[in-house]
Scaffold this motif. Structure first.
Motif, PDB file in Angstrom:
ATOM      1  N   LEU A   7       0.955  -1.229  -0.060  1.00  0.00           N
ATOM      2  CA  LEU A   7       0.030  -0.016  -0.053  1.00  0.00           C
ATOM      3  C   LEU A   7       0.802   1.188   0.086  1.00  0.00           C
ATOM      4  O   LEU A   7       2.175   1.197   0.427  1.00  0.00           O
ATOM      5  CB  LEU A   7      -0.919   0.094   1.101  1.00  0.00           C
ATOM      6  N   LYS A   8       0.230   2.143  -0.388  1.00  0.00           N
ATOM      7  CA  LYS A   8       1.043   3.612  -0.457  1.00  0.00           C
ATOM      8  C   LYS A   8       0.869   4.235   1.074  1.00  0.00           C
ATOM      9  O   LYS A   8      -0.274   4.230   1.875  1.00  0.00           O
ATOM     10  CB  LYS A   8       0.274   4.691  -1.398  1.00  0.00           C
ATOM     11  N   PRO A   9       1.944   4.508   1.474  1.00  0.00           N
ATOM     12  CA  PRO A   9       2.204   4.979   2.876  1.00  0.00           C
ATOM     13  C   PRO A   9       1.144   6.162   3.344  1.00  0.00           C
ATOM     14  O   PRO A   9       0.427   5.942   4.290  1.00  0.00           O
ATOM     15  CB  PRO A   9       3.473   5.619   3.224  1.00  0.00           C
ATOM     16  N   GLY A  56      -1.702   6.201   6.218  1.00  0.00           N
ATOM     17  CA  GLY A  56      -1.927   7.347   7.272  1.00  0.00           C
ATOM     18  C   GLY A  56      -3.340   7.965   7.071  1.00  0.00           C
ATOM     19  O   GLY A  56      -3.789   8.162   8.166  1.00  0.00           O
ATOM     20  N   ARG A  57      -3.667   7.945   6.163  1.00  0.00           N
ATOM     21  CA  ARG A  57      -5.054   8.679   5.871  1.00  0.00           C
ATOM     22  C   ARG A  57      -6.081   7.851   6.290  1.00  0.00           C
ATOM     23  O   ARG A  57      -6.808   8.299   7.178  1.00  0.00           O
ATOM     24  CB  ARG A  57      -5.450   9.024   4.350  1.00  0.00           C
ATOM     25  N   VAL A  58      -6.405   6.565   6.063  1.00  0.00           N
ATOM     26  CA  VAL A  58      -7.326   5.728   6.678  1.00  0.00           C
ATOM     27  C   VAL A  58      -7.229   5.486   8.151  1.00  0.00           C
ATOM     28  O   VAL A  58      -8.015   5.601   8.871  1.00  0.00           O
ATOM     29  CB  VAL A  58      -7.157   4.356   5.847  1.00  0.00           C
ATOM     30  N   LEU A  59      -5.980   4.991   8.583  1.00  0.00           N
ATOM     31  CA  LEU A  59      -5.875   4.834   9.851  1.00  0.00           C
ATOM     32  C   LEU A  59      -6.006   5.707  10.920  1.00  0.00           C
ATOM     33  O   LEU A  59      -6.169   5.619  11.966  1.00  0.00           O
ATOM     34  CB  LEU A  59      -4.513   3.933  10.184  1.00  0.00           C
ATOM     35  N   SER A  60      -5.380   7.011  10.540  1.00  0.00           N
ATOM     36  CA  SER A  60      -5.693   8.193  11.316  1.00  0.00           C
ATOM     37  C   SER A  60      -7.068   8.502  11.720  1.00  0.00           C
ATOM     38  O   SER A  60      -7.453   9.049  12.669  1.00  0.00           O
ATOM     39  CB  SER A  60      -4.799   9.348  10.759  1.00  0.00           C
ATOM     40  N   GLU A  62       5.146   7.070  12.054  1.00  0.00           N
ATOM     41  CA  GLU A  62       6.226   6.397  12.995  1.00  0.00           C
ATOM     42  C   GLU A  62       6.166   5.149  13.189  1.00  0.00           C
ATOM     43  O   GLU A  62       7.194   4.221  13.092  1.00  0.00           O
ATOM     44  CB  GLU A  62       6.087   7.135  14.380  1.00  0.00           C
ATOM     45  N   ALA A  63       5.019   4.540  13.358  1.00  0.00           N
ATOM     46  CA  ALA A  63       4.565   2.924  13.410  1.00  0.00           C
ATOM     47  C   ALA A  63       5.202   2.256  12.102  1.00  0.00           C
ATOM     48  O   ALA A  63       5.774   1.138  12.193  1.00  0.00           O
ATOM     49  CB  ALA A  63       3.289   2.724  13.655  1.00  0.00           C
ATOM     50  N   ILE A  64       4.956   2.841  10.941  1.00  0.00           N
ATOM     51  CA  ILE A  64       5.357   2.152   9.569  1.00  0.00           C
ATOM     52  C   ILE A  64       7.038   2.331   9.576  1.00  0.00           C
ATOM     53  O   ILE A  64       7.506   1.057   9.303  1.00  0.00           O
ATOM     54  CB  ILE A  64       4.918   3.093   8.293  1.00  0.00           C
ATOM     55  N   GLU A  65       7.627   3.202  10.032  1.00  0.00           N
ATOM     56  CA  GLU A  65       9.071   3.279  10.174  1.00  0.00           C
ATOM     57  C   GLU A  65       9.629   2.359  11.168  1.00  0.00           C
ATOM     58  O   GLU A  65      10.795   1.644  10.732  1.00  0.00           O
ATOM     59  CB  GLU A  65       9.539   4.855  10.321  1.00  0.00           C
ATOM     60  N   SER A  66       8.944   2.106  12.243  1.00  0.00           N
ATOM     61  CA  SER A  66       9.544   1.238  13.221  1.00  0.00           C
ATOM     62  C   SER A  66       9.214  -0.365  12.512  1.00  0.00           C
ATOM     63  O   SER A  66      10.196  -0.975  12.697  1.00  0.00           O
ATOM     64  CB  SER A  66       8.900   1.290  14.538  1.00  0.00           C
ATOM     65  N   ALA A  84       5.329   6.173  -7.588  1.00  0.00           N
ATOM     66  CA  ALA A  84       4.878   5.901  -6.297  1.00  0.00           C
ATOM     67  C   ALA A  84       5.774   5.139  -5.568  1.00  0.00           C
ATOM     68  O   ALA A  84       6.746   4.570  -5.997  1.00  0.00           O
ATOM     69  CB  ALA A  84       3.732   5.304  -6.602  1.00  0.00           C
ATOM     70  N   SER A  85       5.812   5.566  -4.257  1.00  0.00           N
ATOM     71  CA  SER A  85       6.428   4.481  -3.180  1.00  0.00           C
ATOM     72  C   SER A  85       5.426   3.787  -2.529  1.00  0.00           C
ATOM     73  O   SER A  85       4.321   4.114  -2.273  1.00  0.00           O
ATOM     74  CB  SER A  85       7.270   5.213  -2.284  1.00  0.00           C
ATOM     75  N   TYR A  86       5.672   2.737  -1.939  1.00  0.00           N
ATOM     76  CA  TYR A  86       4.866   1.776  -1.388  1.00  0.00           C
ATOM     77  C   TYR A  86       5.366   1.107  -0.171  1.00  0.00           C
ATOM     78  O   TYR A  86       6.694   1.102   0.136  1.00  0.00           O
ATOM     79  CB  TYR A  86       4.469   0.564  -2.080  1.00  0.00           C
ATOM     80  N   VAL A  87       4.507   0.777   0.791  1.00  0.00           N
ATOM     81  CA  VAL A  87       5.165   0.021   1.934  1.00  0.00           C
ATOM     82  C   VAL A  87       4.470  -1.571   1.767  1.00  0.00           C
ATOM     83  O   VAL A  87       3.374  -1.791   1.481  1.00  0.00           O
ATOM     84  CB  VAL A  87       4.528   0.244   3.243  1.00  0.00           C
ATOM     85  N   GLU A  88       5.437  -2.507   1.911  1.00  0.00           N
ATOM     86  CA  GLU A  88       5.145  -3.817   1.533  1.00  0.00           C
ATOM     87  C   GLU A  88       5.696  -4.994   2.323  1.00  0.00           C
ATOM     88  O   GLU A  88       6.582  -4.593   3.021  1.00  0.00           O
ATOM     89  CB  GLU A  88       5.492  -4.255   0.009  1.00  0.00           C
TER      90      GLU A  88
END
Length: 92
Positions: A36-38, A42-46, A58-62, A77-81
């Protein structure tokens, strides 16, 4: 005067951080191609968890630092996977 218990506040904060980390992993695992895109996270979870986007970042980075997730780039695009080496399963 009732004494305050700061350790209780710390415990609540830690529990919220773990809940946020689990929610991030669950969302990424449920996503197509397990990424997913970071900013979407952020938008959904916040909104869902009533936390700041900064807290989500911060949680993603950890999770990335610990090897549970990784950043990938598919121009532009950048993603978190989930790394290919991880053996997570969706926990619904």
């Amino acid at each position: 005067m009732v004494p305050t218990r700061p350790w209780k506040e710390v415990e609540i904060i830690v529990n919220e951080q773990e809940r946020l980390r689990k929610a991030i992993l669950d969302m990424v695992l449920a996503a197509p191609r397990r990424r997913l895109k970071p900013h979407e996270l952020g938008r959904v979870l916040s909104h869902q968890m009533e936390v700041s986007r900064h807290s989500v970042q911060e949680a993603i980075e950890s999770l990335v630092q610990e090897g549970h997730l990784r950043f990938s780039y598919d121009d532009p695009a950048s993603y978190v996977e989930v790394p290919e080496s991880a053996s997570y399963q969706e926990t619904s």
